[in-house]
Design a protein around this motif. Structure first.
Motif, PDB file in Angstrom:
ATOM      1  N   SER A 199      24.881  49.576  17.624  1.00 11.10           N
ATOM      2  CA  SER A 199      26.260  49.902  17.146  1.00 11.10           C
ATOM      3  C   SER A 199      26.179  51.529  17.000  1.00 11.10           C
ATOM      4  CB  SER A 199      26.850  49.499  15.914  1.00 11.10           C
ATOM      5  OG  SER A 199      26.050  49.752  14.760  1.00 11.10           O
ATOM      6  N   TYR A 200      24.807  52.145  17.009  1.00 11.42           N
ATOM      7  CA  TYR A 200      24.707  53.689  16.795  1.00 11.42           C
ATOM      8  C   TYR A 200      24.500  54.232  18.119  1.00 11.42           C
ATOM      9  CZ  TYR A 200      23.442  52.686  12.125  1.00 11.42           C
ATOM     10  OH  TYR A 200      23.404  52.428  10.823  1.00 11.42           O
ATOM     11  N   PRO A 201      25.350  55.359  18.218  1.00  9.00           N
ATOM     12  CA  PRO A 201      25.124  56.185  19.719  1.00  9.00           C
ATOM     13  C   PRO A 201      23.605  56.564  19.888  1.00  9.00           C
ATOM     14  CG  PRO A 201      26.952  57.100  18.371  1.00  9.00           C
ATOM     15  CD  PRO A 201      26.149  56.007  17.294  1.00  9.00           C
ATOM     16  N   LEU A 202      23.302  56.170  21.157  1.00  6.30           N
ATOM     17  CA  LEU A 202      21.988  56.384  21.546  1.00  6.30           C
ATOM     18  C   LEU A 202      21.484  57.588  22.374  1.00  6.30           C
ATOM     19  CD1 LEU A 202      19.020  55.207  21.488  1.00  6.30           C
ATOM     20  CD2 LEU A 202      19.820  53.668  23.590  1.00  6.30           C
ATOM     21  N   TRP A 203      20.654  58.424  22.018  1.00  7.78           N
ATOM     22  CA  TRP A 203      20.224  59.411  22.926  1.00  7.78           C
ATOM     23  C   TRP A 203      18.732  59.052  23.289  1.00  7.78           C
ATOM     24  CZ3 TRP A 203      18.249  64.530  20.504  1.00  7.78           C
ATOM     25  CH2 TRP A 203      17.731  65.558  21.531  1.00  7.78           C
ATOM     26  N   VAL A 204      18.851  58.605  24.693  1.00 10.95           N
ATOM     27  CA  VAL A 204      17.701  58.114  25.360  1.00 10.95           C
ATOM     28  C   VAL A 204      16.699  58.841  26.185  1.00 10.95           C
ATOM     29  CG1 VAL A 204      18.792  56.954  27.239  1.00 10.95           C
ATOM     30  CG2 VAL A 204      16.758  56.181  26.342  1.00 10.95           C
ATOM     31  N   ALA A 205      15.409  58.997  26.195  1.00  9.08           N
ATOM     32  CA  ALA A 205      14.604  59.687  26.929  1.00  9.08           C
ATOM     33  C   ALA A 205      14.048  58.863  27.982  1.00  9.08           C
ATOM     34  CB  ALA A 205      13.502  60.256  25.893  1.00  9.08           C
ATOM     35  N   HIS A 206      14.113  59.244  29.187  1.00 10.00           N
ATOM     36  CA  HIS A 206      13.422  58.461  30.219  1.00 10.00           C
ATOM     37  C   HIS A 206      13.630  59.668  31.394  1.00 10.00           C
ATOM     38  CE1 HIS A 206      13.280  54.815  32.997  1.00 10.00           C
ATOM     39  NE2 HIS A 206      13.658  55.526  33.810  1.00 10.00           N
ATOM     40  N   TYR A 207      12.165  59.867  31.657  1.00  6.83           N
ATOM     41  CA  TYR A 207      12.170  61.201  32.740  1.00  6.83           C
ATOM     42  C   TYR A 207      10.854  60.807  33.624  1.00  6.83           C
ATOM     43  CZ  TYR A 207       9.953  62.926  28.313  1.00  6.83           C
ATOM     44  OH  TYR A 207       9.261  62.986  27.454  1.00  6.83           O
ATOM     45  N   LEU A 208      10.362  59.887  33.843  1.00  5.01           N
ATOM     46  CA  LEU A 208       9.080  59.679  34.617  1.00  5.01           C
ATOM     47  C   LEU A 208       9.708  59.079  35.923  1.00  5.01           C
ATOM     48  CD1 LEU A 208       6.740  58.036  32.216  1.00  5.01           C
ATOM     49  CD2 LEU A 208       6.761  60.525  32.740  1.00  5.01           C
ATOM     50  N   LYS A 209      10.768  58.569  36.025  1.00  5.33           N
ATOM     51  CA  LYS A 209      11.250  58.309  37.157  1.00  5.33           C
ATOM     52  C   LYS A 209      12.697  58.764  37.574  1.00  5.33           C
ATOM     53  CE  LYS A 209       8.535  53.831  37.706  1.00  5.33           C
ATOM     54  NZ  LYS A 209       8.900  52.322  37.679  1.00  5.33           N
ATOM     55  N   LYS A 210      13.097  58.851  38.737  1.00  9.15           N
ATOM     56  CA  LYS A 210      14.265  59.497  39.110  1.00  9.15           C
ATOM     57  C   LYS A 210      15.348  58.222  39.257  1.00  9.15           C
ATOM     58  CE  LYS A 210      14.865  62.371  42.434  1.00  9.15           C
ATOM     59  NZ  LYS A 210      14.759  63.077  43.660  1.00  9.15           N
ATOM     60  N   ASP A 211      15.594  57.598  37.987  1.00  8.33           N
ATOM     61  CA  ASP A 211      16.698  56.578  37.975  1.00  8.33           C
ATOM     62  C   ASP A 211      17.452  56.934  36.433  1.00  8.33           C
ATOM     63  OD1 ASP A 211      14.942  55.291  36.400  1.00  8.33           O
ATOM     64  OD2 ASP A 211      14.238  53.907  37.947  1.00  8.33           O
ATOM     65  N   ARG A 212      18.616  56.277  36.278  1.00 10.22           N
ATOM     66  CA  ARG A 212      19.140  56.311  34.961  1.00 10.22           C
ATOM     67  C   ARG A 212      18.168  55.379  34.039  1.00 10.22           C
ATOM     68  NH1 ARG A 212      24.211  56.595  35.331  1.00 10.22           N
ATOM     69  NH2 ARG A 212      24.203  56.792  37.831  1.00 10.22           N
ATOM     70  N   PRO A 213      18.378  55.670  32.675  1.00 14.06           N
ATOM     71  CA  PRO A 213      17.669  54.832  31.576  1.00 14.06           C
ATOM     72  C   PRO A 213      17.914  53.386  32.049  1.00 14.06           C
ATOM     73  CG  PRO A 213      18.687  56.516  30.645  1.00 14.06           C
ATOM     74  CD  PRO A 213      19.311  56.424  31.941  1.00 14.06           C
TER      75      PRO A 213
END
Length: 255
Positions: A199-213
């Motif tokens: 239920s919490y807003p999420l700030w997600v890290a994902h930067y090894l591949k060129k696609d969305r999280p």
């Protein structure tokens, strides 16, 4: 044979039309959620930036040293500019980032929406870590909600981690009157936080591949690169996008 009354068959036809609309809506959502965003290389920023998003931002700490916030605010490459910043405030029970006070003050003066984050040390009391953050950070109208950065277990059990994280989040929400944002990576969230903190807003890290999280739940911010460049900042800096339009972004800000 009795004649059918006018409109007698409208029910099934109406239901079919509704089902078609629902299916079309679902397919549109699925395509957006699973398709790869378009990337374009921006020489000024030194990285490829996903162009499907309207609002771009960065996050900083003491490692970026003294920042010229007016230069950050003024930088623009074609249609991309810096629209928000997350600033490291605290860590653990008593530490404060060496550049926090300066960054917090000057980002505001430059007219950048700002958010403060706390780096979580899992073996320590979540409630006491929250007090460290509260002592240092005064949020104002137009600021982003407070952020919990949790990305390591330090060997503690899942149950202990969840308990301390919940204590931290509850204390911040009670103090600031707004639901905090959680920052972590996809794998850590799925392994340690999934379900209980959805239920919490999420700030997600994902930067090894060129696609969305690749995460099943919704997310508010995506950290997609750690090698960007911005005027007014020495060295490399993390880049993020907001998952929504300007109205969605304003709705997230503290009133």
């Amino acid at each position: 044979m009795a004649k059918k009354k006018k409109g007698q068959e409208s029910g099934p036809k109406y239901l079919l039309a509704v089902l078609v609309l629902v299916l079309v809506g679902f397919l549109a959502w699925w395509w957006f959620a699973t398709s790869e965003p378009d990337f374009e290389h921006y020489d000024d920023f030194g990285i490829e930036i996903p162009t499907n998003f309207q609002i771009h931002g960065i996050d900083v700490s003491k490692y970026q040293q003294r920042i010229n916030w007016e230069a950050v605010k003024a930088m623009r490459a074609e249609d991309v500019k810096i629209g928000f910043v997350f600033i490291k405030a605290t860590e653990g029970l008593g530490n404060m980032d060496q550049q926090f006070r300066r960054n917090w003050k000057h980002a505001k003066e430059a007219g950048l929406p700002r958010g403060a984050y706390h780096f979580f040390i899992a073996p320590k009391s979540g409630a006491e870590q929250a007090e460290n953050f509260i002592r240092r950070v005064e949020l104002e109208k137009g600021d982003l909600p407070p952020v919990l950065d949790v990305e390591q277990t330090y060997g503690v059990s899942n149950s202990r981690l969840r308990s301390e994280v919940k204590a931290f989040l509850d204390r911040l929400e009670a103090h600031y009157g707004v639901k905090p944002i959680i920052y972590t990576n996809v794998d850590f969230y799925n392994r340690h936080l999934k379900d209980e903190f959805d239920s919490y807003p999420l700030w997600v890290a994902h930067y090894l591949k060129k696609d969305r999280p690749r995460i099943a739940r919704n997310w508010a911010f995506w950290q997609y690169s750690e090698t960007g460049r911005v005027s007014g900042i020495r060295g490399k800096v993390d880049f993020n996008v907001f998952n929504g339009d300007s109205t969605d972004f304003r709705d997230l800000l503290i009133e």
